[in-house]
Design an enzyme around this catalytic site. Structure first.
Site, PDB file in Angstrom:
ATOM      1  N   GLU A  91       0.818  -1.209   0.000  1.00  0.00           N
ATOM      2  CA  GLU A  91       0.000   0.000   0.000  1.00  0.00           C
ATOM      3  C   GLU A  91       0.855   1.264   0.000  1.00  0.00           C
ATOM      4  O   GLU A  91       1.926   1.295   0.608  1.00  0.00           O
ATOM      5  CB  GLU A  91      -0.855   0.052   1.272  1.00  0.00           C
ATOM      6  N   CYS A 104       3.137   8.184   1.811  1.00  0.00           N
ATOM      7  CA  CYS A 104       3.528   7.261   2.860  1.00  0.00           C
ATOM      8  C   CYS A 104       3.758   5.918   2.175  1.00  0.00           C
ATOM      9  O   CYS A 104       2.838   5.358   1.582  1.00  0.00           O
ATOM     10  CB  CYS A 104       2.395   7.173   3.876  1.00  0.00           C
ATOM     11  N   CYS A 111       5.118  -7.605   7.719  1.00  0.00           N
ATOM     12  CA  CYS A 111       6.060  -7.072   8.709  1.00  0.00           C
ATOM     13  C   CYS A 111       6.355  -8.124   9.760  1.00  0.00           C
ATOM     14  O   CYS A 111       5.458  -8.840  10.200  1.00  0.00           O
ATOM     15  CB  CYS A 111       5.455  -5.827   9.361  1.00  0.00           C
ATOM     16  N   CYS A 115       3.525  -6.075  16.315  1.00  0.00           N
ATOM     17  CA  CYS A 115       2.830  -5.151  17.223  1.00  0.00           C
ATOM     18  C   CYS A 115       1.336  -5.521  17.295  1.00  0.00           C
ATOM     19  O   CYS A 115       0.709  -5.812  16.283  1.00  0.00           O
ATOM     20  CB  CYS A 115       2.975  -3.705  16.741  1.00  0.00           C
ATOM     21  N   CYS A 118      -1.467  -3.564  15.121  1.00  0.00           N
ATOM     22  CA  CYS A 118      -1.158  -3.187  13.737  1.00  0.00           C
ATOM     23  C   CYS A 118      -1.590  -4.260  12.738  1.00  0.00           C
ATOM     24  O   CYS A 118      -1.277  -5.435  12.899  1.00  0.00           O
ATOM     25  CB  CYS A 118       0.337  -2.920  13.602  1.00  0.00           C
ATOM     26  N   SER A 190      10.228   6.017  10.116  1.00  0.00           N
ATOM     27  CA  SER A 190       9.673   5.609  11.413  1.00  0.00           C
ATOM     28  C   SER A 190      10.094   4.181  11.738  1.00  0.00           C
ATOM     29  O   SER A 190      10.045   3.302  10.882  1.00  0.00           O
ATOM     30  CB  SER A 190       8.144   5.702  11.355  1.00  0.00           C
ATOM     31  N   SER A 213       8.323   4.692  17.113  1.00  0.00           N
ATOM     32  CA  SER A 213       7.009   4.253  17.596  1.00  0.00           C
ATOM     33  C   SER A 213       7.175   3.834  19.041  1.00  0.00           C
ATOM     34  O   SER A 213       7.807   2.823  19.325  1.00  0.00           O
ATOM     35  CB  SER A 213       6.513   3.081  16.750  1.00  0.00           C
ATOM     36  N   ASN A 289      -6.281   3.534  15.426  1.00  0.00           N
ATOM     37  CA  ASN A 289      -7.233   3.137  14.397  1.00  0.00           C
ATOM     38  C   ASN A 289      -7.676   1.729  14.715  1.00  0.00           C
ATOM     39  O   ASN A 289      -6.847   0.839  14.850  1.00  0.00           O
ATOM     40  CB  ASN A 289      -6.552   3.126  13.024  1.00  0.00           C
ATOM     41  N   CYS A 332      -2.051   1.969   7.920  1.00  0.00           N
ATOM     42  CA  CYS A 332      -1.206   0.785   7.959  1.00  0.00           C
ATOM     43  C   CYS A 332      -1.761  -0.601   7.678  1.00  0.00           C
ATOM     44  O   CYS A 332      -2.237  -1.288   8.591  1.00  0.00           O
ATOM     45  CB  CYS A 332      -0.592   0.727   9.351  1.00  0.00           C
TER      46      CYS A 332
HETATM   47  N1  SAH Z   1       7.507  -0.315  11.467  1.00  0.00           N
HETATM   48  C1  SAH Z   1       7.667   1.105  11.553  1.00  0.00           C
HETATM   49  C2  SAH Z   1       6.962   1.816  10.427  1.00  0.00           C
HETATM   50  C3  SAH Z   1       5.451   1.769  10.510  1.00  0.00           C
HETATM   51  S1  SAH Z   1       4.955   3.387  10.736  1.00  0.00           S
HETATM   52  C4  SAH Z   1       7.252   1.582  12.921  1.00  0.00           C
HETATM   53  O1  SAH Z   1       6.832   0.763  13.714  1.00  0.00           O
HETATM   54  O2  SAH Z   1       7.423   2.746  13.228  1.00  0.00           O
HETATM   55  C5  SAH Z   1       3.303   3.249  11.098  1.00  0.00           C
HETATM   56  C6  SAH Z   1       2.935   3.876  12.418  1.00  0.00           C
HETATM   57  O3  SAH Z   1       1.555   3.610  12.670  1.00  0.00           O
HETATM   58  C7  SAH Z   1       3.703   3.265  13.564  1.00  0.00           C
HETATM   59  O4  SAH Z   1       3.930   4.234  14.540  1.00  0.00           O
HETATM   60  C8  SAH Z   1       2.732   2.234  14.039  1.00  0.00           C
HETATM   61  O5  SAH Z   1       3.019   1.826  15.349  1.00  0.00           O
HETATM   62  C9  SAH Z   1       1.420   2.964  13.896  1.00  0.00           C
HETATM   63  N2  SAH Z   1       0.249   2.104  13.852  1.00  0.00           N
HETATM   64  C10 SAH Z   1       0.140   0.847  13.421  1.00  0.00           C
HETATM   65  N3  SAH Z   1      -1.097   0.390  13.563  1.00  0.00           N
HETATM   66  C11 SAH Z   1      -1.814   1.399  14.101  1.00  0.00           C
HETATM   67  C12 SAH Z   1      -3.164   1.541  14.500  1.00  0.00           C
HETATM   68  N4  SAH Z   1      -4.033   0.551  14.378  1.00  0.00           N
HETATM   69  N5  SAH Z   1      -3.538   2.736  15.001  1.00  0.00           N
HETATM   70  C13 SAH Z   1      -2.665   3.753  15.127  1.00  0.00           C
HETATM   71  N6  SAH Z   1      -1.376   3.675  14.773  1.00  0.00           N
HETATM   72  C14 SAH Z   1      -0.947   2.500  14.274  1.00  0.00           C
END
Ligand code: SAH
Length: 344
Positions: A91, A104, A111, A115, A118, A190, A213, A289, A332
């Site tokens: 995406e 973005c 991945c 997390c 996510c 990030s 993050s 989200n 994401c």
């Molecule tokens: N792997 C990297 C890049 C992803 S950036 C990282 O972890 O930073 C995407 C950002 O969105 C990250 O901060 C991630 O933690 C956040 N993210 C992922 N899922 C999310 C969700 N459901 N709601 C809000 N933020 C989310």
């Protein structure tokens, strides 16, 4: 050396073409065209026809195909689901800010980081993206939308520092004068906090913005939602951030997804203030989200506001991230997830 022509730097590409008996100026011509986002060598009108045919045979251009394109009626955010040449999908999201159109991009298919909140990580890591595939996300989003892109955030699917070399090459390419010439200062990367890679990045002294993050004020809470915290606990992560700041002079941005009842109390905010001592930081608070597969819920507006107020009172600037494209699942990994699921 990268095989794919579009992953090669200008000197490398020039050398590749030289090996085919071509003069140096051809290297610059081909590089310039490729970085304009042509879909075929036939668009390279200043190259002789037989050379175009030779290159098409030896180095196919393989542009990604649009599988889905969703445009937000609310804010004009456009989300693309691209199919790569091997059939995998990633995406890219185009956001229209008043300071410039920002893409973005994804850095991996899936991945490995796991997390809890996510969508990108649900199916694990499929593979890492090649430099040209990240570049293609930018080039073809620009070409398809007709909107000039001036900023990039590496905040899509994947962990950029888990794909370190390819990401570094991508940055070099997209920053090159003969290419898109996007300033490093207009690029944010990030990471979920891979400490050794943050140190490696610091050594490069790039002018990019680094975002971390964080999503938790301490090891207990952070570890609950981010498995990476077991390998690199918060103290080590924040020490790496201090080293990064010392090496680059760049203030670090912290991403903090606000999860109802998990990490969103005023006490949590106060603990962050203690942890951040001496580290110039800016916080982006993102109301979570909701992801279908997860029981976690976004914090209330009131909780976000109180959290923000506490941070600011303690001297840390904090903004609440506007949620662009919320009507099109633009966060994401959600679109890819839905599409893969529909094929299962
Ligand atoms: N792997 C990297 C890049 C992803 S950036 C990282 O972890 O930073 C995407 C950002 O969105 C990250 O901060 C991630 O933690 C956040 N993210 C992922 N899922 C999310 C969700 N459901 N709601 C809000 N933020 C989310």
């Amino acid at each position: 050396m990268y095989e794919h022509l579009k992953s090669q730097t200008l000197p490398e590409l020039t050398a590749t073409l030289k090996a085919l008996g071509l003069p140096a100026f051809r290297g610059k011509q081909v590089y310039t065209w490729l970085h304009k986002g042509v879909r075929s060598y036939d668009e390279m009108t200043n190259l002789p026809r037989d050379l175009r045919a030779l290159l098409a045979e030896k180095y196919p251009i393989t542009p990604p195909e649009v599988v889905r394109r969703q445009e937000s009626a609310k804010d004009g955010t456009i989300k693309y689901l691209w199919q790569l040449s091997d059939g995998n999908c990633v995406e890219t999201v185009l956001m229209r800010y008043n300071y410039g159109n920002t893409v973005c991009i994804s850095t991996e298919v899936g991945c490995p980081m796991g997390c809890a909140f996510c969508a990108s990580t649900i199916g694990g890591l499929v593979r890492r993206l090649e430099p040209f595939e990240m570049l293609d996300e930018v080039l073809f989003t620009q070409a398809d939308s007709g909107l000039p892109i001036s900023r990039i955030v590496l905040m899509g699917i994947g962990e950029p520092l888990d794909n370190f070399d390819n990401v570094m090459r991508f940055l070099e390419l997209v920053n090159s004068e003969e290419g898109m010439n996007i300033s490093m200062r207009h690029i944010s990367l990030s990471t979920c906090g891979l400490v050794p890679k943050i140190d490696e990045l610091a050594k490069r002294k790039l002018q990019i913005s680094l975002a971390i993050s964080l999503h938790g004020p301490n090891n207990e809470i952070r570890g609950r939602v981010m498995p990476v915290n077991r390998a690199y606990p918060m103290e080590e992560l924040l020490d790496a951030c201090r080293r990064y700041f010392d090496a680059t002079g760049r203030r670090i941005h912290f991403e903090y997804a606000m999860i109802d009842g998990v990490n969103d109390s005023v006490r949590d905010a106060k603990e962050i203030l203690r942890q951040m001592k001496g580290l110039p930081a800016h916080f982006n608070l993102i109301p979570l989200n909701h992801v279908e597969e997860s029981p976690l819920k976004p914090s209330s507006r009131a909780a976000v506001a109180a959290f923000q107020k506490t941070l600011e009172a303690g001297g840390i600037t904090a903004t609440v991230r506007r949620t662009l494209g919320s009507d099109i699942d633009a966060s994401c990994g959600q679109l890819r997830r839905k599409y893969t699921k529909s094929k299962e």
